[in-house]
Design a protein around this motif. Structure first.
Motif, PDB file in Angstrom:
ATOM      1  N   ASP B  48       0.869  -1.180   0.000  1.00 33.10           N
ATOM      2  CA  ASP B  48       0.000   0.000   0.000  1.00 33.10           C
ATOM      3  C   ASP B  48       0.903   1.227   0.000  1.00 33.10           C
ATOM      4  OD1 ASP B  48      -2.195   1.704   0.195  1.00 33.10           O
ATOM      5  OD2 ASP B  48      -2.446   1.418   2.350  1.00 33.10           O
ATOM      6  N   GLN B  53       5.111  -3.469   4.645  1.00 35.12           N
ATOM      7  CA  GLN B  53       4.407  -4.381   3.756  1.00 35.12           C
ATOM      8  C   GLN B  53       4.389  -5.788   4.304  1.00 35.12           C
ATOM      9  OE1 GLN B  53       6.760  -3.847   0.090  1.00 35.12           O
ATOM     10  NE2 GLN B  53       6.916  -6.077   0.103  1.00 35.12           N
ATOM     11  N   TRP B  91      -6.616   2.830   0.823  1.00 33.44           N
ATOM     12  CA  TRP B  91      -5.245   3.330   0.694  1.00 33.44           C
ATOM     13  C   TRP B  91      -4.825   4.158   1.899  1.00 33.44           C
ATOM     14  CZ3 TRP B  91      -7.417   5.260  -4.504  1.00 33.44           C
ATOM     15  CH2 TRP B  91      -7.443   4.196  -5.414  1.00 33.44           C
ATOM     16  N   ALA B  95      -4.831  -0.994   2.619  1.00 34.46           N
ATOM     17  CA  ALA B  95      -5.426  -1.500   1.370  1.00 34.46           C
ATOM     18  C   ALA B  95      -5.767  -2.978   1.486  1.00 34.46           C
ATOM     19  CB  ALA B  95      -4.517  -1.202   0.189  1.00 34.46           C
ATOM     20  N   ALA B 433      -1.616   3.278  -4.550  1.00 30.24           N
ATOM     21  CA  ALA B 433      -0.907   2.079  -4.063  1.00 30.24           C
ATOM     22  C   ALA B 433      -0.107   1.476  -5.210  1.00 30.24           C
ATOM     23  CB  ALA B 433      -1.911   1.071  -3.510  1.00 30.24           C
ATOM     24  N   ASN B 524      -3.664   1.825  10.927  1.00 31.32           N
ATOM     25  CA  ASN B 524      -3.242   1.051   9.774  1.00 31.32           C
ATOM     26  C   ASN B 524      -2.805  -0.337  10.218  1.00 31.32           C
ATOM     27  OD1 ASN B 524      -0.332   0.610   9.828  1.00 31.32           O
ATOM     28  ND2 ASN B 524      -0.135   2.831   9.533  1.00 31.32           N
TER      29      ASN B 524
END
Lengths: 565, 565
Positions: B48, B53, B91, B95, B433, B524
């Motif tokens: 994203d 990640q 996003w 995502a 993204a 997030n």
């Protein structure tokens, strides 16, 4: 009526020695004065206006969250079910009754502190023992410009208790559960949580409803997942302008159109309050006691008798009540919209604060005049000339309704619970459970359309007739898209046949409406076990959540059908 | 970037043979075409705009509720974690990324049916793959007089996905979770429930939010208790009148007063929408790409450079945007109230539909004129004379904002995610993204008072500066009593040092705000595990509920900190 000497038999799965030990521990936890096992107390907490009753084994009055934690732990250890009631004024749904015999009844009336009022952010933080009257008085005496919504039942009801059971009021803050924000909860393991995952003492705990992570407050309403010991409740800033409005609907056949209008008005924000639309029988119950003389040997009133009564009392088949709140210009804009929608179907009356004061003066004048024997003609003249053709009772009712629309509670309205009572309605200290009144509430949820409302009314009206009861109902807009249809089964509790018939009618109403796809809004304690029957997967989910947080089944097992096992 | 050839290593607790067997079963359940394990797909669903990640092991696209049930059962059997995303356009928050490597990613884009629109009762019933654009187009093409609220992010976002994550829009229906009503949910055991305990096919399922018994829908938002496969969403009846309003606030020091005014306006129902108040940096990010040339060797812009940019772009330190909805008279009444409250602090502009059309014509005219080389002077003249001193970009922005206030989505605004990107902002097919943009959202919840807002801004502004980032923030009124402070960390993802700094700033923001008592609104996927740290009792409650319904930890373990074990 089974009383305390039968107590041990009723507590099926507890050894008497264990119960006695629990009592010793509970007395140590909250003080002996606050643990009652005398017959009089047990009887008082084992009944309501509904035809069913349960016998409790002890009544405990904790004074703090920590005492509740202690009681819950003791109860879990001894496998005693604990049923909690804030004030126990939930008349017609079960008041202070558990679903099973032998329960420990917790009454939270000693926890009655108003912990905070934030005038800017328009909320209060209160304990469960705080009543509508107490909160309203608190705001008024400190000249805080906030209104707390109240119900039209007793001013002694618990603000939190009613909200957790999803009771409704009358103002724009009438969805009481919807206006709760930030709960402190004692769990069955004696732990205490604050909902919302905010850091301790977060300033947004009572302003932000959803919190971080799952929104969990819903788990604690109409259920048995915890005991709420503190809550934030949003209050309404006193508006610049206020008006009550009434719409008298002359023709029964206009009802569906009125309902559709009400939906459009609510969607448009013109009607912001939880509007109440009541039928003639319910209205009569607020004005008088049951006119047995008009029954003509029948179990209930004929259509003609109702028509005659309506005419005598100056009321219409349906009456709509709600409030307008806002700036002068907002109220004016909304009044115009209401006129446009409702004018074709009824007579509209708007009453602002000045007019209410005038009405109060007039009522006083008429009353004083009527008291003078030589001036009764003058009294009648005044009444007819100045107030209109309706009798004084209607104006008394209006005078008490209008303050409720501003969050000022009164015990005047709930006297309707004495409709079929053999004793006169009290002027004060109204308590239908204590006074042996017969009343069962039955409530269905319907989408707010004329056709759905008509469908449920057409389903229920004949059932009332079949069982020999007058059809009494109010429609309350819960939100712009749905209403609850709240039906009143008034019966004479001193008449055992009529009492049995009332129970039969209630059961028929439950069955018929659910079969037609309409769920219950609230249920009384004697019928809760059947609520989840139509949805077995949902029952399994709720039961597994319940087992996870309350493996001993301590907290109100079976409440709203959860964890009855 | 770890890819599929490292997949087996990453799935720590799964035997490869078991994983392969699971794949065989999943292919049988949904068809081979809808189970992707190629490197390109795995890479696409493992990243994203945030600096962190995760590497997923497979991407599955079920087409129905029953297929989801099958997948969940297979995953539980093989102890594979399943992370579900409706469209995967979240996003800046993660995502399509799971919190751990090796997860099964479920994408629900094939489940995109609009099952019902009820115009009278103003709701739609949709599947999770339905997008804002699809729903808006559906209503428009059928001339249904209802508006669906949308965000200012991509029109390709999922209506249900955003609502379950408690995203916000711009109209009076901007609290997306608050307007969900009636969910169908697949549980971790593969069973399907409908929330609310209504009998099957109840007509009030999508009109009455609380249901009978506990209100459980909150359990399925910002969490991992089930996969929502269908939901009702309330829509806004098209109002008679609509106006956008903008307030340009010249003086930073007026901000607290503006916030207090906004609260009063929201409490009074004058501002019904989720008002957005944005600062200059965020506004600039919508108008242009990052002006590196003005940094003068520093990591971010100086106060002088910001002032200069504001003046060049014709914007103020803060700008407030919201909509007015209602009858002509309602809008007029509310406009008066807004003027009274905000006039002292800024320049107010109200734009109704007719003025918007005129604005669009003018923009077209200026653009056409500017395209003629010999007439560029005329273009400037037109622009300055007819539109004012602000550059065309501001009017382009306004032209795209106003439709959003009416529920018409656009991908114009979300191009701000390219603020620090080295590639030009695309005119269409915006996908930050995919395009390697650097953006992290950080969001705090604050009570809607000037002093609380200032306190959090004063806490966060220096952290941005310390880490070398421009302070970009918007205040969004979630309800009349609280706001979310949504901060944007724009960074250059191609610059590994800046990327590391961005991550550091995010972590500092989390820690400092929570220490000061302010919770996060959303988190997030890389930081969720720390959300519940300050509230261990609450964590224990959520974990025990999670274990009860998902004993194998199949559904998104660790999402919002729940069940991370």
């Amino acid at each position: 009526m089974p009383l305390a000497n039968e107590r041990e038999e009723l507590i099926a799965n507890i050894k008497p020695s264990s119960f006695d030990q629990a009592m010793v521990e509970m007395r140590a936890a909250v003080g002996s004065d606050h643990v009652l096992v005398d017959n009089e107390a047990l009887a008082r907490y084992s009944r309501d206006t509904i035809p069913w009753q349960r016998t409790c084994s002890v009544v405990v009055y904790p004074s703090s969250r920590d005492e509740i934690c202690a009681i819950v732990k003791i109860a879990a250890q001894h496998r005693l079910p604990v049923w909690t009631f804030s004030k126990g004024k939930n008349w017609g749904y079960g008041a202070t009754m558990a679903a099973q015999n032998g329960a420990v009844i917790l009454i939270l009336e000693r926890m009655n502190r108003i912990l905070e009022v934030n005038e800017d952010l328009a909320y209060a933080v209160i304990e469960p023992g705080v009543t509508y009257k107490q909160l309203a008085d608190h705001l008024k005496s400190r000249a805080i410009k906030l209104w707390a919504d109240c119900t039209d039942s007793t001013p002694e009801g618990s603000v939190i208790g009613n909200a957790l059971d999803r009771g409704l009021g009358h103002t724009a803050y009438g969805d009481h559960f919807g206006n709760l924000c930030g709960l402190e909860v004692v769990l069955a393991n004696g732990e205490v949580i604050q909902t919302g995952a905010a850091p301790p003492d977060s300033p947004a705990w009572h302003t932000f409803k959803w919190g971080t992570g799952p929104y969990l407050e819903g788990l604690f309403s109409q259920s048995n997942f915890g005991i709420v010991t503190r809550a934030g409740i949003w209050l309404m800033p006193e508006p610049e302008a206020f008006e009550a409005f009434f719409c008298e609907i002359e023709h029964e056949e206009h009802l569906p159109a009125v309902v559709d209008s009400l939906r459009r008005l609510a969607l448009a924000g013109a009607v912001r309050g939880t509007a109440h639309l009541i039928n003639d029988v319910l209205c009569l119950s607020m004005l008088m006691q049951y006119p047995h003389e008009l029954r003509e040997g029948q179990p209930c009133l004929s259509d003609d008798a109702r028509r005659e009564l309506r005419s005598r009392q100056g009321i219409t088949p349906w009456s709509l009540t709600s409030g307008l709140y806002g700036t002068v210009a907002q109220v004016q804009a909304n009044r115009a919209l209401i006129r446009r929608e409702l004018k074709p179907y009824g007579t509209l009356t708007f009453i602002d604060r000045r007019e209410l004061a005038r009405l109060e003066q007039l009522i006083g004048l008429v009353k004083r005049t009527q008291q003078l024997p030589f001036a009764s003609g003058l009294g009648r003249l005044l009444k007819n000339g100045l107030i209109g053709r309706a009798p004084l009772e209607v104006f008394e009712l209006v005078r008490h309704m209008v303050p409720i629309l501003q969050g000022v509670p009164t015990e005047f309205i709930v006297r309707f619970a004495y409709f079929k009572s053999r004793q006169d309605r009290p002027q004060s200290d109204v308590n239908p459970a204590r006074d042996g009144c017969g009343l069962i509430w039955f409530t269905s949820v319907v989408p707010l359309t004329g056709s759905h409302v008509n469908r449920v009314l057409d389903l229920c009206r004949p059932l009332f007739r079949e069982h020999g009861f007058d059809f009494s109902v109010s429609l309350i807009a819960v939100n712009p898209r749905s209403a609850k249809l709240l039906m009143q089964i008034f019966y004479d509790k001193a008449d055992s046949t009529e009492t049995a018939r009332a129970g039969g009618l209630y059961e028929d109403l439950c069955e018929s409406t659910v079969r037609a796809g309409y769920q219950q809004y609230r249920a009384n304690v004697a019928s809760m076990h059947r609520l989840l029957e139509p949805v077995p997967e949902y029952q399994r989910l709720l039961d597994s959540l319940k087992r996870a947080v309350d493996p001993c089944g301590t907290l109100a097992p079976g409440r709203y059908g959860i964890g009855s096992a």
